[in-house]
Motif scaffolding. Structure first.
Motif, PDB file in Angstrom:
ATOM      1  N   TRP A   2      52.908  -2.417 -45.004  1.00 16.21           N
ATOM      2  CA  TRP A   2      51.822  -2.553 -44.446  1.00 16.21           C
ATOM      3  C   TRP A   2      51.255  -3.356 -42.985  1.00 16.21           C
ATOM      4  O   TRP A   2      50.375  -3.078 -42.552  1.00 16.21           O
ATOM      5  N   MET A   3      51.524  -4.098 -43.589  1.00 21.56           N
ATOM      6  CA  MET A   3      50.174  -5.374 -42.245  1.00 21.56           C
ATOM      7  C   MET A   3      50.624  -4.358 -41.098  1.00 21.56           C
ATOM      8  O   MET A   3      49.783  -4.438 -40.048  1.00 21.56           O
ATOM      9  N   LEU A   4      51.753  -4.637 -40.817  1.00 21.95           N
ATOM     10  CA  LEU A   4      52.411  -4.306 -38.936  1.00 21.95           C
ATOM     11  C   LEU A   4      52.213  -2.240 -39.638  1.00 21.95           C
ATOM     12  O   LEU A   4      52.298  -2.503 -37.882  1.00 21.95           O
ATOM     13  N   ARG A   5      51.602  -1.706 -39.929  1.00 20.33           N
ATOM     14  CA  ARG A   5      50.574  -0.074 -40.283  1.00 20.33           C
ATOM     15  C   ARG A   5      49.493  -0.138 -39.854  1.00 20.33           C
ATOM     16  O   ARG A   5      48.385   0.470 -40.405  1.00 20.33           O
ATOM     17  N   LYS A   6      48.535  -1.493 -40.393  1.00 20.71           N
ATOM     18  CA  LYS A   6      47.875  -1.448 -40.506  1.00 20.71           C
ATOM     19  C   LYS A   6      46.502  -0.746 -39.709  1.00 20.71           C
ATOM     20  O   LYS A   6      45.095  -0.111 -40.041  1.00 20.71           O
ATOM     21  N   PHE A   7      46.901  -0.420 -38.662  1.00 25.73           N
ATOM     22  CA  PHE A   7      45.968   0.432 -37.587  1.00 25.73           C
ATOM     23  C   PHE A   7      45.447   1.501 -38.526  1.00 25.73           C
ATOM     24  O   PHE A   7      44.581   1.845 -38.067  1.00 25.73           O
ATOM     25  N   GLN A   8      46.614   2.905 -39.424  1.00 23.91           N
ATOM     26  CA  GLN A   8      46.521   3.328 -39.665  1.00 23.91           C
ATOM     27  C   GLN A   8      45.089   3.229 -40.868  1.00 23.91           C
ATOM     28  O   GLN A   8      44.753   4.606 -41.214  1.00 23.91           O
ATOM     29  N   LEU A  47      46.175  -3.171 -51.160  1.00 28.14           N
ATOM     30  CA  LEU A  47      47.381  -3.116 -50.965  1.00 28.14           C
ATOM     31  C   LEU A  47      47.540  -2.668 -52.894  1.00 28.14           C
ATOM     32  O   LEU A  47      48.388  -1.857 -53.092  1.00 28.14           O
ATOM     33  N   PHE A  48      46.466  -3.253 -53.755  1.00 27.94           N
ATOM     34  CA  PHE A  48      46.913  -3.117 -54.925  1.00 27.94           C
ATOM     35  C   PHE A  48      46.329  -2.057 -55.609  1.00 27.94           C
ATOM     36  O   PHE A  48      46.056  -0.926 -56.651  1.00 27.94           O
ATOM     37  N   GLU A  49      45.224  -1.900 -55.036  1.00 26.90           N
ATOM     38  CA  GLU A  49      43.786  -1.307 -55.394  1.00 26.90           C
ATOM     39  C   GLU A  49      43.027  -0.050 -55.277  1.00 26.90           C
ATOM     40  O   GLU A  49      43.014   1.710 -55.900  1.00 26.90           O
ATOM     41  N   ARG A  50      43.473  -0.367 -53.642  1.00 28.10           N
ATOM     42  CA  ARG A  50      42.496   1.123 -53.045  1.00 28.10           C
ATOM     43  C   ARG A  50      43.488   2.259 -53.012  1.00 28.10           C
ATOM     44  O   ARG A  50      44.841   2.429 -52.471  1.00 28.10           O
ATOM     45  N   SER A  51      42.624   3.752 -53.565  1.00 26.67           N
ATOM     46  CA  SER A  51      43.454   4.484 -53.385  1.00 26.67           C
ATOM     47  C   SER A  51      43.713   5.437 -52.345  1.00 26.67           C
ATOM     48  O   SER A  51      42.707   5.201 -51.181  1.00 26.67           O
ATOM     49  N   GLY A 105      46.168   9.885 -54.258  1.00 28.71           N
ATOM     50  CA  GLY A 105      44.824   9.147 -55.421  1.00 28.71           C
ATOM     51  C   GLY A 105      45.979   7.520 -55.409  1.00 28.71           C
ATOM     52  O   GLY A 105      45.897   6.999 -56.203  1.00 28.71           O
ATOM     53  N   LYS A 106      47.545   7.472 -53.922  1.00 27.26           N
ATOM     54  CA  LYS A 106      47.746   6.282 -54.962  1.00 27.26           C
ATOM     55  C   LYS A 106      47.968   5.530 -53.632  1.00 27.26           C
ATOM     56  O   LYS A 106      47.011   5.641 -52.533  1.00 27.26           O
ATOM     57  N   THR A 107      47.995   4.214 -54.315  1.00 24.01           N
ATOM     58  CA  THR A 107      47.474   3.010 -53.699  1.00 24.01           C
ATOM     59  C   THR A 107      48.673   2.708 -52.621  1.00 24.01           C
ATOM     60  O   THR A 107      50.461   3.119 -52.603  1.00 24.01           O
ATOM     61  N   LEU A 108      48.497   1.597 -51.683  1.00 21.92           N
ATOM     62  CA  LEU A 108      49.623   1.520 -50.944  1.00 21.92           C
ATOM     63  C   LEU A 108      50.908   0.647 -51.744  1.00 21.92           C
ATOM     64  O   LEU A 108      52.213   1.218 -50.811  1.00 21.92           O
ATOM     65  N   PHE A 109      50.753  -0.020 -52.645  1.00 25.65           N
ATOM     66  CA  PHE A 109      51.501  -0.617 -52.724  1.00 25.65           C
ATOM     67  C   PHE A 109      52.752   0.842 -53.665  1.00 25.65           C
ATOM     68  O   PHE A 109      53.252   0.727 -53.651  1.00 25.65           O
ATOM     69  N   GLU A 110      51.912   1.548 -54.741  1.00 25.33           N
ATOM     70  CA  GLU A 110      52.484   3.082 -54.905  1.00 25.33           C
ATOM     71  C   GLU A 110      53.502   3.661 -54.079  1.00 25.33           C
ATOM     72  O   GLU A 110      55.048   4.509 -54.388  1.00 25.33           O
ATOM     73  N   LEU A 111      52.683   4.216 -52.850  1.00 23.77           N
ATOM     74  CA  LEU A 111      53.236   4.669 -51.679  1.00 23.77           C
ATOM     75  C   LEU A 111      54.548   3.965 -51.488  1.00 23.77           C
ATOM     76  O   LEU A 111      55.119   4.808 -51.262  1.00 23.77           O
TER      77      LEU A 111
END
Length: 235
Positions: A26-32, A72-76, A80-86
């Motif tokens: 996700w850090m490699l895609r953080k601009f999104q 990563l773990f909290e923000r939807s 409604g899914k988090t980055l971790f869930e995705l």
């Protein structure tokens, strides 16, 4: 060292590597997504360091780690899914079945709270934690908590997950509070305080994680002075 200890050690290392790979993805895609998320986090936490001319490196490190864990773990995000869930639900092709299996267990069981430290066993790396909000007991494999001699009378706020029937710490941030449990049992870090409503900010609508970070890192945080930070590095 017994086989059981080695098994837990290898499992914890594998899970840590899995989470590190997810974070790197996700850090490699953080601009999104990074800037809107950072702005939202800053509005809610109202960090003390924003008002300091020269905040310490420890304060900056702690704040950035808290933001990353929330990110990563909290923000939807989508549906409604988090980055971790995705990441788990739509894994990259390079993710092995073993890693996906472990991460799926983390997704289903991960849990952030504030825990009293009841007992430690240096021989096995096991620590007994009691959730200050539910009184539930957890037997957790975490040599880092065990090895910290001064971590005894206060509470540790950390993210747990159960993988292969073993409770492990799954987040990057350990937040140790020197306030005695008996002094903060009802209105401790992460609780909704009367002054929140007086300030016009109703924290009942945000997660326990965000309320706790606001309490210990916010400009008007009630427990800013009682925090020690320890970093669990994602290599």
């Amino acid at each position: 060292m017994t086989d059981h200890v080695l098994d837990r050690e290898h499992l914890a290392e594998a899970v840590g590597n899995d989470i590190a790979d997810m974070a790197q993805f996700w850090m490699l895609r953080k601009f999104q997504f990074l800037e809107p998320a950072r702005e939202q986090f800053e509005i809610i936490v109202d960090p003390k360091l924003s008002y300091c001319a020269e905040p310490s490196q420890d304060e900056i490190m702690a704040y950035n780690m808290a933001f990353t864990e929330w990110l990563l773990f909290e923000r939807s995000y989508y549906h409604g899914k988090t980055l971790f869930e995705l990441y788990v639900d739509e894994p990259p092709a390079s993710l092995t079945p073993a890693s996906l299996g472990r991460l799926g267990q983390v997704r289903d069981t991960q849990y952030f709270s504030r825990f009293g430290i009841l007992d430690k066993d240096p021989a096995t790396g096991m620590v007994v934690l009691r959730d200050t909000r539910t009184d539930r007991r957890f037997d957790v494999y975490d040599p880092h908590i065990v090895q910290k001699e001064r971590w005894r009378e206060g509470a540790i706020a950390v993210r747990l997950a159960r993988v292969d029937d073993v409770w492990l710490t799954a987040g990057q941030l350990y937040l140790y509070d020197i306030a005695r449990l008996c002094d903060t049992a009802v209105d401790g870090p992460g609780a909704v305080h009367p002054e929140d409503l007086e300030d016009g900010f109703d924290t009942s609508c945000i997660s326990f994680f965000l309320r706790l970070v606001r309490d210990i890192m916010g400009a008007r945080g009630r427990y800013v002075k009682s925090l020690n930070v320890y970093k669990q590095t994602w290599e």
